[in-house]
Scaffold this motif. Sequence first.
Motif, PDB file in Angstrom:
ATOM      1  N   GLN A  38      43.620  30.395  39.159  1.00 35.35           N
ATOM      2  CA  GLN A  38      42.426  29.763  39.696  1.00 35.35           C
ATOM      3  C   GLN A  38      41.866  30.701  40.990  1.00 35.35           C
ATOM      4  O   GLN A  38      40.489  30.984  40.857  1.00 35.35           O
ATOM      5  CB  GLN A  38      42.551  28.413  40.229  1.00 35.35           C
TER       6      GLN A  38
ATOM      7  N   ALA B  32      47.448  27.698  39.984  1.00 38.85           N
ATOM      8  CA  ALA B  32      46.545  27.796  41.098  1.00 38.85           C
ATOM      9  C   ALA B  32      46.334  29.488  41.479  1.00 38.85           C
ATOM     10  O   ALA B  32      45.218  29.629  41.810  1.00 38.85           O
ATOM     11  CB  ALA B  32      47.419  27.274  42.290  1.00 38.85           C
TER      12      ALA B  32
ATOM     13  N   CYS C 118      46.734  30.334  45.280  1.00 38.45           N
ATOM     14  CA  CYS C 118      45.364  30.538  45.026  1.00 38.45           C
ATOM     15  C   CYS C 118      44.805  31.680  45.656  1.00 38.45           C
ATOM     16  O   CYS C 118      44.290  32.474  45.188  1.00 38.45           O
ATOM     17  CB  CYS C 118      44.572  29.248  45.326  1.00 38.45           C
TER      18      CYS C 118
ATOM     19  N   PRO D  48      45.111  18.034  36.676  1.00 36.40           N
ATOM     20  CA  PRO D  48      45.549  18.268  38.210  1.00 36.40           C
ATOM     21  C   PRO D  48      46.980  18.427  38.236  1.00 36.40           C
ATOM     22  O   PRO D  48      47.712  17.757  37.310  1.00 36.40           O
ATOM     23  CB  PRO D  48      45.056  17.045  38.903  1.00 36.40           C
TER      24      PRO D  48
ATOM     25  N   PHE E 167      41.145  22.076  43.690  1.00 36.86           N
ATOM     26  CA  PHE E 167      42.403  21.626  42.893  1.00 36.86           C
ATOM     27  C   PHE E 167      42.912  20.555  43.756  1.00 36.86           C
ATOM     28  O   PHE E 167      42.498  20.290  44.966  1.00 36.86           O
ATOM     29  CB  PHE E 167      43.296  22.839  42.953  1.00 36.86           C
TER      30      PHE E 167
ATOM     31  N   SER F 100      38.942  24.777  36.852  1.00 34.95           N
ATOM     32  CA  SER F 100      40.172  25.680  36.893  1.00 34.95           C
ATOM     33  C   SER F 100      40.438  26.113  35.740  1.00 34.95           C
ATOM     34  O   SER F 100      41.055  27.160  35.362  1.00 34.95           O
ATOM     35  CB  SER F 100      41.223  24.757  37.570  1.00 34.95           C
TER      36      SER F 100
ATOM     37  N   GLY G 220      41.271  22.408  48.217  1.00 37.54           N
ATOM     38  CA  GLY G 220      42.285  21.706  47.760  1.00 37.54           C
ATOM     39  C   GLY G 220      42.520  20.699  48.634  1.00 37.54           C
ATOM     40  O   GLY G 220      42.610  20.714  49.868  1.00 37.54           O
TER      41      GLY G 220
END
Length: 388
Positions: A366, A363, A220, A346, A310, A341, A274
């Motif tokens: 995102q 990720a 990310c 997930p 996330f 996202s 996260g």
Amino acid sequence: MSPRVTVVYHSRGGAMRALAEAAAEGAASFGARVRLRRVADEAAPEAARSWPEAVASPDDVLWADGLVLATPTYFGNVSSPFKRFLESASALWEEAPLADRVVTGMTCATSREGGREATLLTLYQTAYRWGCWALGTEPGDPLFQGVGANPYGLSFTSGPDGRAGEPELTAAWTLGRRLADASARARTDAGAAPAGLGHSRVTVVHCAEDEPIRLLAQECAAGARELGARVRLRPVAGPGVPAESGLPGRTGGAPPAAPVTPQDVAWADAVVFGAPVRSGAVAAPLLGFLQALEPAAGPGPLAGKPAGGFVNAARSHSGGEPALLTLHQVLQHSGALVVPSGGAGPPVSPAGALPTADALAAARQQGRRIALAGDRLRRRTVPGGPRG
């Protein structure tokens, strides 16, 4: 360029129509081009069916940069005519053109505990599937405190006459104006190449003791850096954080990353959180940090900023989706604009397994998306005057 705002309402007694009109006026006062639309309802009283607004269609959703969705609460949910309207946009969702619109919600019920919060959260679940950003009310604003202090949007208990009072109408006007402001900034350079984000600042907060989450957080952060954003990758303080938590993989010997503080959130233009899923919720260390950010009075460090999250679940049905939705709710309590996202769900990583290539790519995407949101939302627009 002026933002485009569509206000869609369902009303039988007139209360939701009055709120929708006030929200439309608030958006127009900001300079937005506004469409006021009603949903089709064959069971509505004749007076309601004769209201002059055109019936809402998926084209009204596609046209808008921002959406105000106004529905009465029935049994803790949106009304059935409003649900049919939401479902009419299924074809648009399949083509994925609705991302990055800003959505806010309004509702009313005839009883104090009639499920109004649940109704607004249901609206936002649809908005997340569309890829839209969810805008709640502003924490600490006396105007919204005076009409129930619902962090998810505007809600009130309608009286015996089914009408909205002046405080509710003023709040709706303000929410429409705030929606127009956020929509104007969200659409800035929306068609341009994602470049020039060197001044955008992103903080990625994560539970580093969970290796899948740590790797997702690194991806990310890498996605945000790809667009030139400055990034702080910060673990949540707690036992079990490995020494190499700031580096990819278990390389060993690296100095420990600095644990996250509220100042890291205040520094950022956008924040991503996260955590692994534990018993159907995000892990306690992250939840504790988030709860410390919720302001007792006035705006906190997340107020007005785009934020997302996330999670990682051990298996497909171990609470990943409700954990992520609950995380979004916590973010709204802190005044953030929730940027989902946009993925299918997930990631799932069984115990000891690393994230899949698809999860890592999601990720990274995102991170890019939150960096763009942070860059757009930190810009300021020129508002119009107050409500007359």
